[in-house]
Design an enzyme around this catalytic site. Sequence first.
Site: not given
Length: 693
Positions: A108, A128
Amino acid sequence: MSNEATMYLQHGNIAVITMNNPPVNGLSHALRSGIVAGMMRAEADGGIAAVVLIGNDSGFSAGADISEFGKRAMSAEPSLPAVIDVIENATKPVIAAISGNCMGGGLELALGCHFRVVHSAAQIALPEVKLGLLPGAGGTQRLPRLIGIEAALNMIVSGAIVPAPKFKGSPLFDQFVDDKLQDEAIAFAGKVVAEAKPLKRVRDLKVRHAKPDAFFLFARNMVGAVSKGYPAPLKCLEAVQASLLPSFDAGLKAERDLFAQLMMSDESKALRHLFFSERMASKIADLPDDTAVRNIKSVGVIGAGTMGSGIAINFLNAGIPVVILETKSEALERGVASIHKIYESQVAKGKLKPERATERGALLKPTLSYDDLSQVDLVIEAVFEELGVKQAVFEKLDSVCKPGAILASNTSTLDLNKIAAFTRRPQDVVGAHFFSPANVMKLLEVIRGAKTAPDVMATMMKLAKKIKKTAVVSGVCDGFIGNRMINKYAAEAMLIVEEGASVQQVDGAMEKFGMAMGPFKMGDLAGNDIGWAIRKRLYVEHGAGESTARKQLIADRLCEMGRFGQKTGAGWYRYETGKRDALQDPVVDGLVEAARKELGITPRKVSAEEIVERLVYALVNEGAHILEEGIAQRASDIDIVYIFGYGFPVPRGGPMFYADGKGLLSVVRRMERLGWTPAPLIKKLAAEGKTFN
Ligand code: NAD
């Protein structure tokens, strides 16, 4: 403007911010602060025209710093989204130089940069979902803008690790390099400056798809089918779908809201618990991390039966030579053939290259002579479960094995201290309790005898990792952690059937709860004779009237009829030849009815909730005794045993975690209403308002 986790250097008019937070560049508070400080310095310095953000030898960044999980540092400003905001809104170009692992928050962060130069061996992931979460720092919004909705959704819902070159040609990466990443990234930055290239902010890109509505309808069905009712995969999908919203910020807000919902979900709490529990399990409380270990370069296995051959395969797969010993050549040949058969079937299924199978097979040395064990570093015994047989084997091993060799037993029920006493080196004796099939099941209970040396324990825990097992330490007791608890669970299942539930109802309720299979199907798979042998011993040791050894009429009769389960074609169910489907059997129904009459029981309706509660709490109560006695080091170890060895549903976090979630006070009350005696530890924790974990 460097801090302990980052370094700021200047190469001409290019600033290089290096992230250095070993072992994996976890995005700690110090690292995040260092990046922001570096960005401010670069922005303020008129001599700087561009910034390169690079990792260290271990790679770019593997994501959040797990040592900060649950601590204030995790959410302290600058948060990761804030860092990404600073980078994306910088007035000077920021180039991510990516090598090694670029995952989770690390990816990210890279997506927040204006350009990305990548090493061809790098790999990316947004894992995640494996913790029941979704990428919460813009990953679900920026990745679809770069690689398209479908590819992004795949990565986010699966959490899969993908080699960077898979995205050659997409706007995800601006340049691939094979060597000298930093130099190449600086050169790339120089070019961006020289050509006055406009800053590419991913947020400004549009998400494109020809038929987004149809695609998401289809994807929702697919993802829904594989998510088994757990929330994370579908929330991932919703977040990716939000990338289609007209404004990037609206998408980002949707992502944040969905992330916050998942953070509070039972599933994610359980998965995070297991993530840390697994790491914790490899640590032995009273042993320093740097305890010296013995070098295991070769292994002996005694007995080439069900367990011995499976155990051998673990070591062959890890490239460790194995000498396997039997007393008779037929048994030896049978065992060796079964090992080769497993490799052949893996090759046939395309799971293993033929040359790998040959290599592994060549590491196996079958023998009938103990002389061949004189130089091995570790021996694992897997002969018949009889103390006399074990005695003969360990006396022999004691006389032939070199000093310092570790002598391990795979016994499931016998007293390891007695086995150790058959040798003159009890300090070298340890239990290595594998689960069947030993080449498949991830769990290994490492049994610490009264005299087992610390370095032997440390060696076994390290070796477990090498053969890809999750090891848990157990003290010596009847059944160790896993089987001692499962015996209570099976006994409770029996009681419930006597009281009125059917075998199918009990299995059905537990399977609905999420167990890989119900207790009776499990008995049929493992062999009902194993439990029978234990019960017969307990009837003698404790007397059949005692609650611990209360006669299990139905189970005993089943075994007296030779119905040991799948291997005999019948057990709690009947099986058609060559098939594994468990079919209801009127014979069993008859046995149950007769036993109820004999016991004077009027059958009653038992609800699925009651079945689940009683069976799980039977595990919990025994688990508490096991903790109290110091047999298990910590409650989370018990959870790991049940998740990896007994098919307890992963998203429920293990029996002890499950009880914590219910509240121990309510667990105690329920046990008392059932007429049980709750273990003193549960009562104590409940009274203090505490939990197991
Ligand atoms: P098995 O009967 O399949 O295999 C035992 C093998 O040992 C046989 O091949 C036999 O020929 C050989 N053997 C017997 N005496 C020997 C001796 N003196 N020297 C060399 N070889 C000898 O049994 P198994 O299921 O593989 O169980 C082996 C051990 O593993 C037992 O202690 C058992 O309690 C334990 N265990 C079994 C399971 C399971 O699910 N089967 C799981 C965990 C642990």
